[in-house]
Motif scaffolding. Structure first.
Motif, PDB file in Angstrom:
ATOM      1  N   PRO A 182       0.831  -1.204   0.000  1.00  0.00           N
ATOM      2  CA  PRO A 182       0.000   0.000   0.000  1.00  0.00           C
ATOM      3  C   PRO A 182       0.871   1.263   0.000  1.00  0.00           C
ATOM      4  CG  PRO A 182      -0.650  -1.487   1.782  1.00  0.00           C
ATOM      5  CD  PRO A 182       0.569  -2.071   1.158  1.00  0.00           C
ATOM      6  N   HIS A 183       0.529   2.194  -0.851  1.00  0.00           N
ATOM      7  CA  HIS A 183       1.190   3.499  -0.869  1.00  0.00           C
ATOM      8  C   HIS A 183       0.132   4.592  -0.856  1.00  0.00           C
ATOM      9  CE1 HIS A 183       4.837   1.319  -2.116  1.00  0.00           C
ATOM     10  NE2 HIS A 183       5.510   2.398  -1.828  1.00  0.00           N
ATOM     11  N   TYR A 184      -1.059   4.275  -0.347  1.00  0.00           N
ATOM     12  CA  TYR A 184      -2.129   5.245  -0.578  1.00  0.00           C
ATOM     13  C   TYR A 184      -1.999   6.528   0.212  1.00  0.00           C
ATOM     14  CZ  TYR A 184      -4.125   1.424   2.332  1.00  0.00           C
ATOM     15  OH  TYR A 184      -4.323   0.409   3.212  1.00  0.00           O
ATOM     16  N   VAL A 185      -1.243   6.501   1.294  1.00  0.00           N
ATOM     17  CA  VAL A 185      -1.025   7.753   2.026  1.00  0.00           C
ATOM     18  C   VAL A 185      -0.227   8.740   1.162  1.00  0.00           C
ATOM     19  CG1 VAL A 185       0.304   8.741   3.911  1.00  0.00           C
ATOM     20  CG2 VAL A 185      -1.276   6.883   4.369  1.00  0.00           C
ATOM     21  N   ASP A 186       0.880   8.232   0.603  1.00  0.00           N
ATOM     22  CA  ASP A 186       1.700   9.102  -0.244  1.00  0.00           C
ATOM     23  C   ASP A 186       0.956   9.477  -1.511  1.00  0.00           C
ATOM     24  OD1 ASP A 186       3.647   8.897   1.604  1.00  0.00           O
ATOM     25  OD2 ASP A 186       4.886   7.478   0.491  1.00  0.00           O
ATOM     26  N   GLN A 234      -2.198   9.811  -1.853  1.00  0.00           N
ATOM     27  CA  GLN A 234      -3.183  10.825  -1.490  1.00  0.00           C
ATOM     28  C   GLN A 234      -2.541  12.211  -1.442  1.00  0.00           C
ATOM     29  OE1 GLN A 234      -6.317  10.962  -1.265  1.00  0.00           O
ATOM     30  NE2 GLN A 234      -6.398  13.048  -0.463  1.00  0.00           N
ATOM     31  N   SER A 235      -1.354  12.299  -0.868  1.00  0.00           N
ATOM     32  CA  SER A 235      -0.721  13.619  -0.789  1.00  0.00           C
ATOM     33  C   SER A 235      -0.295  14.080  -2.187  1.00  0.00           C
ATOM     34  CB  SER A 235       0.440  13.624   0.206  1.00  0.00           C
ATOM     35  OG  SER A 235       1.454  12.756  -0.186  1.00  0.00           O
ATOM     36  N   GLU A 236       0.063  13.136  -3.061  1.00  0.00           N
ATOM     37  CA  GLU A 236       0.360  13.492  -4.447  1.00  0.00           C
ATOM     38  C   GLU A 236      -0.901  14.014  -5.148  1.00  0.00           C
ATOM     39  OE1 GLU A 236       3.998  13.468  -5.237  1.00  0.00           O
ATOM     40  OE2 GLU A 236       3.475  12.198  -6.935  1.00  0.00           O
ATOM     41  N   LEU A 237      -2.039  13.355  -4.873  1.00  0.00           N
ATOM     42  CA  LEU A 237      -3.303  13.791  -5.477  1.00  0.00           C
ATOM     43  C   LEU A 237      -3.615  15.231  -5.104  1.00  0.00           C
ATOM     44  CD1 LEU A 237      -5.806  10.808  -4.923  1.00  0.00           C
ATOM     45  CD2 LEU A 237      -5.027  11.722  -7.118  1.00  0.00           C
ATOM     46  N   GLU A 238      -3.514  15.518  -3.783  1.00  0.00           N
ATOM     47  CA  GLU A 238      -3.840  16.872  -3.325  1.00  0.00           C
ATOM     48  C   GLU A 238      -2.867  17.882  -3.924  1.00  0.00           C
ATOM     49  OE1 GLU A 238      -6.515  17.860  -1.913  1.00  0.00           O
ATOM     50  OE2 GLU A 238      -7.230  15.800  -1.708  1.00  0.00           O
ATOM     51  N   LYS A 239      -1.588  17.485  -3.984  1.00  0.00           N
ATOM     52  CA  LYS A 239      -0.571  18.385  -4.531  1.00  0.00           C
ATOM     53  C   LYS A 239      -0.847  18.660  -6.000  1.00  0.00           C
ATOM     54  CE  LYS A 239       2.834  19.851  -2.803  1.00  0.00           C
ATOM     55  NZ  LYS A 239       3.111  21.192  -2.253  1.00  0.00           N
ATOM     56  N   ARG A 257      -3.695  18.348  -7.630  1.00  0.00           N
ATOM     57  CA  ARG A 257      -4.917  19.147  -7.794  1.00  0.00           C
ATOM     58  C   ARG A 257      -4.617  20.625  -7.571  1.00  0.00           C
ATOM     59  NH1 ARG A 257      -8.187  14.621  -4.450  1.00  0.00           N
ATOM     60  NH2 ARG A 257      -8.970  13.414  -6.216  1.00  0.00           N
ATOM     61  N   GLY A 258      -3.814  20.897  -6.538  1.00  0.00           N
ATOM     62  CA  GLY A 258      -3.467  22.287  -6.229  1.00  0.00           C
ATOM     63  C   GLY A 258      -2.666  22.929  -7.351  1.00  0.00           C
ATOM     64  N   ILE A 259      -1.685  22.196  -7.847  1.00  0.00           N
ATOM     65  CA  ILE A 259      -0.821  22.745  -8.895  1.00  0.00           C
ATOM     66  C   ILE A 259      -1.613  22.948 -10.189  1.00  0.00           C
ATOM     67  CG2 ILE A 259       1.141  22.173 -10.388  1.00  0.00           C
ATOM     68  CD1 ILE A 259       2.510  20.950  -7.942  1.00  0.00           C
ATOM     69  N   ARG A 266      -3.704  26.099  -9.924  1.00  0.00           N
ATOM     70  CA  ARG A 266      -2.901  27.301 -10.142  1.00  0.00           C
ATOM     71  C   ARG A 266      -2.582  27.453 -11.634  1.00  0.00           C
ATOM     72  NH1 ARG A 266       0.911  26.685  -6.617  1.00  0.00           N
ATOM     73  NH2 ARG A 266       0.312  28.306  -5.146  1.00  0.00           N
ATOM     74  N   GLN A 307       0.626   2.760   6.539  1.00  0.00           N
ATOM     75  CA  GLN A 307      -0.346   3.731   6.033  1.00  0.00           C
ATOM     76  C   GLN A 307      -1.261   4.222   7.165  1.00  0.00           C
ATOM     77  OE1 GLN A 307       0.094   4.251   2.436  1.00  0.00           O
ATOM     78  NE2 GLN A 307       1.780   2.962   3.107  1.00  0.00           N
ATOM     79  N   ARG A 356       5.162   2.566   8.902  1.00  0.00           N
ATOM     80  CA  ARG A 356       5.541   2.810   7.516  1.00  0.00           C
ATOM     81  C   ARG A 356       4.635   3.915   6.987  1.00  0.00           C
ATOM     82  NH1 ARG A 356       3.493   0.234   2.764  1.00  0.00           N
ATOM     83  NH2 ARG A 356       4.788   0.789   1.000  1.00  0.00           N
ATOM     84  N   HIS A 357       5.225   5.037   6.623  1.00  0.00           N
ATOM     85  CA  HIS A 357       4.559   6.128   5.908  1.00  0.00           C
ATOM     86  C   HIS A 357       3.664   7.035   6.755  1.00  0.00           C
ATOM     87  CE1 HIS A 357       4.960   4.171   1.617  1.00  0.00           C
ATOM     88  NE2 HIS A 357       6.080   4.130   2.312  1.00  0.00           N
ATOM     89  N   GLU A 369       4.894  26.400  -6.382  1.00  0.00           N
ATOM     90  CA  GLU A 369       5.032  25.876  -5.025  1.00  0.00           C
ATOM     91  C   GLU A 369       5.957  24.673  -5.063  1.00  0.00           C
ATOM     92  OE1 GLU A 369       1.539  23.297  -3.719  1.00  0.00           O
ATOM     93  OE2 GLU A 369       0.606  24.495  -5.295  1.00  0.00           O
ATOM     94  N   ALA A 422       5.219  16.170  -2.069  1.00  0.00           N
ATOM     95  CA  ALA A 422       4.011  15.929  -1.294  1.00  0.00           C
ATOM     96  C   ALA A 422       4.290  15.007  -0.120  1.00  0.00           C
ATOM     97  CB  ALA A 422       2.933  15.327  -2.185  1.00  0.00           C
ATOM     98  N   TYR A 423       5.356  14.215  -0.228  1.00  0.00           N
ATOM     99  CA  TYR A 423       5.735  13.307   0.855  1.00  0.00           C
ATOM    100  C   TYR A 423       7.251  13.195   0.836  1.00  0.00           C
ATOM    101  CZ  TYR A 423       6.142   9.993  -3.009  1.00  0.00           C
ATOM    102  OH  TYR A 423       6.486   9.394  -4.184  1.00  0.00           O
ATOM    103  N   ILE A 447       0.060  19.592   3.808  1.00  0.00           N
ATOM    104  CA  ILE A 447      -1.261  19.532   3.161  1.00  0.00           C
ATOM    105  C   ILE A 447      -2.030  18.284   3.567  1.00  0.00           C
ATOM    106  CG2 ILE A 447      -0.821  20.955   1.131  1.00  0.00           C
ATOM    107  CD1 ILE A 447      -0.159  18.363  -0.397  1.00  0.00           C
ATOM    108  N   TYR A 492      -5.144  13.298   8.997  1.00  0.00           N
ATOM    109  CA  TYR A 492      -4.788  13.019   7.600  1.00  0.00           C
ATOM    110  C   TYR A 492      -5.775  12.005   7.043  1.00  0.00           C
ATOM    111  CZ  TYR A 492      -2.013  12.336   3.455  1.00  0.00           C
ATOM    112  OH  TYR A 492      -1.592  12.304   2.153  1.00  0.00           O
ATOM    113  N   ASP A 535      -7.482   9.405   4.041  1.00  0.00           N
ATOM    114  CA  ASP A 535      -7.399   8.567   2.843  1.00  0.00           C
ATOM    115  C   ASP A 535      -8.613   8.875   1.975  1.00  0.00           C
ATOM    116  OD1 ASP A 535      -5.146   7.183   3.591  1.00  0.00           O
ATOM    117  OD2 ASP A 535      -6.250   5.506   4.478  1.00  0.00           O
TER     118      ASP A 535
END
Lengths: 360, 286
Positions: A333-337, A339-344, A346-348, A351, B79, B115-116, B174, B178-179, B243, B258, B260
């Motif tokens: 699972p990498h869904y935390v990272d 997710q932060s890529e998704l938000e980033k 979307r933001g970019i 802009r 996660q 992890r993460h 910016e 993101a991580y 974020i 945070y 999901d």
């Protein structure tokens, strides 16, 4: 509505049960034994033994069976196992000159002391599928036996060195580094590089060795000698204080003779690329000797241009237990990272659109 | 989830407590002591092959094995969740080889391997947070040669990373990280916080817990001692900005945690839920 993914433990247990069933395959077929694998899939076993860095063919055969024939997985099983074993100390260096040779070929001399011995090799077989082997084939006719040679088999590189044509590798009594205790450090000396490659991935070394033949690194190799056979292993127990023979291991050794242009201090001469692999594995021993020579480029003052000459590149990536772990971890699972890529993103993108007067 | 996860009283026969032999544990503890003494500095150690694959937490597992005692209470998350398969697998491993008590409660745990994520619930003194680290070198995407990055750390030369962040700002307006956003530890070493979301970075700063980082495949250990300054790399005119998805948790309603993102249909339907399952459950009174 969202349902939390629970019951991971049960899912894992079920998956492993299915795996065990798949390993066994069709129960109509007789189950294969580790002993059969050790005897009849010997080269696969040798490869697992070498990459697993644990010189025990029976355990390598067991690992291969447990891994459903997946060589890298089997090597991993063996590595994890060896790590639980007590370490009694270091054996004396193997003397491959004292090898009971099963195979010995030189590409640089038509004949030489000890002679050429083809041995059990695929060389000069015609690669025609033998359909008769599909079932149980009965026993092959016995191979003709020759008298064991009594003539010594000196190494070709030694003969070249006598004439001063082969650069002598300086002997050292310094304690060699131990890859399994310390990990890689750079600059890595040759002993450390050879350790890493001896257990490195055959495919990776094969490709790198091949690349040196195609212009990625300056290489002019000749097979001075390949030899394969059993060598005695000697160990000095502290309580005895003298060396005792604790058994034999089969190894494959390749000495590759390469040109060297020479420089202000050194006349032109040959230099050695060296490969030593546990078990019978000529392909890897040859590839390793090409890469070993390529890795000596810096020491010999040659221009560094190719991946095979880059010690960090070669040694950090030759271990298939490490590389398979890291490549395959991407399925975790990498869904935390993410997710932060998704938000980033979307933001970019918002802009980006706003800068152009668009609504995202 | 509320039942004891591994009520194993004894550990696996034939293996030492917590799997590693005592000499190996001592070697790892020495590396840990050095790491604690030089916050943020990567200490090489003789990582061993573990019975779990490289890249799947072997560094964290070795660190945990080296600091774990029979009276510890272990929590393992991946996660943010205790029930992700790899967290289950690692917890089961320690259940088998150490027989320690395990928990999914952040408050109850003495050691948390992660992890993460960093748990939402604030950590306290005496707790140990063990991070699984894939690439310990914060500069590796800019400079893959370890011999060179070692030199850059020695010189404290982190211009490469500053330029990368600057280029992000020029191109995207910016910082695009993101991580795994790099941090300066104790004003000296640039450090990878492991691939935690930037959201979690501020939690590392002046944290009362001991933070240990294990990278098994890369054979490096590093640490952030309790109450150590940890600053996310940024610029005065472009301060670091953690974020999170601008939503509330569908289950507990938290607007602080945070989240999901969970896809619920193929029509663009989605909900957001806490990534930290223990935090969410506690808020819901479970």
């Amino acid at each position: 509505m969202y349902v939390s993914v629970k019951g991971g433990e049960q899912a894992i247990a079920n998956a492993h049960a299915w795996l065990a069933e798949r390993r066994r395959g069709d129960a109509e077929q007789p189950e294969i034994t580790a002993a059969q694998i050790a005897e009849q899939l010997g080269l696969a076993v040798d490869r697992v033994m070498a990459e697993g860095a644990c010189l025990d063919r029976d355990l390598a055969a067991l690992a291969l069976k447990q891994a459903r024939g997946d060589g890298t997985e089997a090597a991993f099983l063996l590595r994890a196992y060896r790590n639980t074993l007590p370490r009694f100390g270091y054996t004396a260096p193997l003397d491959t000159g004292a090898m009971q040779v099963q195979r010995r070929v030189s590409a640089t001399y038509k004949d030489l002391p000890g002679g050429q011995v083809l041995g059990p090799s695929f060389d000069y077989t015609h690669r025609l599928l033998d359909v008769a082997l599909a079932g149980q084939n009965g026993e092959p006719p016995p191979a003709p036996l020759a008298e064991a040679g009594v003539e010594p088999m000196p190494r070709v590189t030694g003969m070249l060195a006598q004439e001063g044509l082969m650069a002598r590798d300086t002997a050292s009594d310094a304690e060699p580094p131990d890859l399994t205790r310390e990990g890689l450090r750079f600059p890595a000396n040759r002993a450390l590089a050879l350790q890493a490659m001896a257990r490195g991935d055959e495919g990776f070394l094969l490709a790198l060795g091949y690349s040196t033949q195609r212009g990625y690194g300056n290489s002019h190799p000749f097979v001075g000698e390949i030899r394969m056979g059993a060598v005695p292993v000697e160990f000095t127990p502290p309580e005895l204080g003298f060396a005792i023979d604790i058994g034999d291991v089969v190894v494959t050794e390749c000495q590759m003779v390469n040109q060297f242009a020479g420089n202000a201090e050194t006349p032109p001469q040959f230099t050695r690329g060296y490969g030593l692999v546990p078990g019978q594995n000529e392909r890897k021993a040859m590839a390793m000797s090409l890469v070993d020579r390529a890795l000596r480029a810096k020491e010999l003052g040659e221009e560094l241009t190719a991946p095979a000459q880059d010690a960090e590149f070669v040694l950090y990536h030759c271990d298939n237990v490490e590389s398979t772990g890291f490549v395959e971890h991407l399925k975790l699972p990498h869904y935390v990272d993410f997710q932060s890529e998704l938000e980033k993103l979307r933001g970019i993108r918002a802009r980006w659109a706003a800068d152009r007067g668009e609504t995202p | 989830m509320n039942a004891p996860l591994n009520p194993v009283a004894e550990h696996l026969a034939g293996y030492n407590f917590a799997y590693l032999d005592e000499a190996t544990k001592r070697m790892i503890r020495r590396a840990l002591l050095k790491a604690v003494a030089i916050p943020g500095h990567q200490v090489p150690f003789g990582a061993r092959e573990m019975p779990l694959p490289y890249g799947w937490g072997t560094g964290g597992i070795q660190v945990t094995a080296a600091v774990l005692g029979p009276r510890d209470v272990l929590k393992v998350i991946d996660q943010g969740a205790d029930d992700t398969t790899n967290a289950v697998s690692i917890r089961r491993f320690f259940g088998r080889v150490a027989g320690v008590r395990t928990t999914d409660r952040t408050r109850e745990a003495t050691i948390i391997q992660t992890r993460h994520r960093i748990p939402e619930t604030a950590l306290r003194e005496g707790q140990v947070l063990v991070y699984q680290v894939p690439m310990p070198e914060p500069l590796f995407k800019l400079e893959p040669r370890v011999s060179e990055t070692t030199r850059l750390h020695a010189l404290g030369d982190y211009g490469l990373m500053q330029v990368k962040l600057y280029e992000d700002i020029v191109q995207h307006g910016e910082v695009a990280t993101a991580y795994n956003h790099p941090v300066m530890v104790n004003g000296r070493y640039l450090m990878s916080p492991s691939p935690i979301p930037s959201f979690d970075n501020p939690k590392m700063h002046m944290n009362p817990a001991l933070q240990l980082f294990g990278a098994g495949r890369e054979k490096r250990i590093y640490a952030v001692p309790p109450y150590t300054e940890v600053r996310s790399l940024d610029f005065e005119d472009h301060p670091f900005r953690p974020i999170r998805a601008p939503h509330a948790c569908e289950l507990c309603g938290s607007t602080e945690s945070y989240l999901d993102e969970v896809i619920t249909d193929d029509q663009g339907g989605r909900i957001f839920v806490c990534s930290d399952t223990d935090y969410c459950a506690e808020r819901r009174g479970e």
